[in-house]
Design an enzyme around this catalytic site. Structure first.
Site, PDB file in Angstrom:
ATOM      1  N   TYR A 135       0.840  -1.206   0.000  1.00 32.80           N
ATOM      2  CA  TYR A 135       0.000   0.000   0.000  1.00 32.80           C
ATOM      3  C   TYR A 135       0.870   1.249   0.000  1.00 32.80           C
ATOM      4  CZ  TYR A 135      -3.552   3.374   1.566  1.00 32.80           C
ATOM      5  OH  TYR A 135      -4.387   4.455   1.671  1.00 32.80           O
ATOM      6  N   LYS A 147       1.223   4.380  -2.939  1.00 39.14           N
ATOM      7  CA  LYS A 147       0.975   5.795  -2.667  1.00 39.14           C
ATOM      8  C   LYS A 147       2.215   6.636  -2.939  1.00 39.14           C
ATOM      9  CE  LYS A 147      -3.206   4.905  -1.632  1.00 39.14           C
ATOM     10  NZ  LYS A 147      -4.190   5.078  -2.729  1.00 39.14           N
TER      11      LYS A 147
END
Length: 288
Positions: free
Chosen positions: A167, A171
């Site tokens: 994750y 980002k």
């Protein structure tokens, strides 16, 4: 640049539900024509409610024009067909919101990355690579009109530990896309930004809230609606000084304060900068 009497044309990827749906609805409420992409065409296609058709219908009701386009963002041919359609039907594109991503059901389960399913890494395909591909097809449309905004939806997980390395890498990756694409696009008056969203009231998070209301009570009190980021993106596009922000990683709540934007019920979402960290901006050096 779109004239004041000409509706904006936007593409919002991954807009069946969640952040993408809220952003699409906010742009629609501002009168935009919004192409809504995603894979969910019927209720039950995903574990959470929402389809591209229902989002498009809600955009129509909000005062815009919603156009649902089935699109698997892991398939470049689908993405190419999407932008060919936008070009054919409107001849231009004002805003691209790269939001499509892959969120594994075990994303928020505690544990080391090696203890979680290997397909957690698919977020680097749909979420990172797909944002590059969509931007690649969108850029020529914006360059032709010498105006446009490519926005990536990101989060504080780009900087702090949040939900694990897959994750976080996704980002951080979209933040870097915005920084570097902005360099390439600057001469064409096209902007690229990455927006850190706060905690969001999405179908996924509200499901968690319903299961453990006491645990998530504080979250609910400070969470943003998904529409909030859409208002921020619309204001950015309309800002005559948009290019001064191109290449930046922006905290949505702070941009909202700058533009005087409030969330539902007059709420002003907090920045979270002190708690979760600050965006790292690009170094000015350029190595061709």
């Amino acid at each position: 640049m779109s004239s004041s009497n000409q509706p904006l044309v936007a593409v919002v990827t991954g807009a069946s539900r969640g952040a993408g749906k809220g952003i699409a609805l906010a742009l629609g409420a501002a009168g935009a024509t919004v192409y809504v992409t995603g894979r969910s065409q019927q209720e039950g296609d995903a574990a959470l409610p929402g389809t591209i058709w229902s989002t498009a219908d809600e955009i129509d009701k909000a005062g815009g024009k919603g156009i649902a386009v089935p699109c698997d963002h892991s398939d470049d041919r689908h993405v190419q067909t999407l932008f060919e359609r936008v070009s054919r039907e409107h001849g231009r594109l004002d805003i691209l919101v790269n939001n499509a991503t892959f969120l594994h059901d075990e994303l928020t389960v505690r544990g080391g990355f090696w203890q979680k399913p290997l397909d957690m890494v698919d977020i680097l395909n749909v979420g990172l690579r797909s944002g590059y591909v969509a931007s690649w097809f969108a850029a020529p449309l914006m360059i032709k009109q010498r105006r446009g905004l490519i926005a990536f939806t990101s989060s504080f997980g780009s900087s702090c530990y949040m939900h694990g390395p897959a994750y976080g890498a996704q980002k951080a990756g979209v933040d870097k896309f915005a920084k570097d694409m902005a360099v390439d696009l600057r001469a064409h008056n096209v902007a690229a930004v990455s927006i850190w969203m706060g905690m969001l009231k999405t179908e996924r998070s509200m499901r968690s809230l319903a299961r453990a209301p006491d645990q998530y009570a504080e979250f609910a009190a400070m969470a943003e609606t998904p529409e909030f980021t859409g208002k921020v993106i619309h204001a950015l596009y309309r800002d005559p000084n948009l290019m001064s922000k191109s290449g930046q990683v922006l905290i949505g709540a702070e941009v909202a304060q700058e533009y005087g934007i409030q969330d539902a019920d007059g709420k002003q979402p907090p920045s979270h900068r002190e708690m979760l960290g600050s965006p790292a901006q690009a170094h000015p050096a350029i190595v061709d």
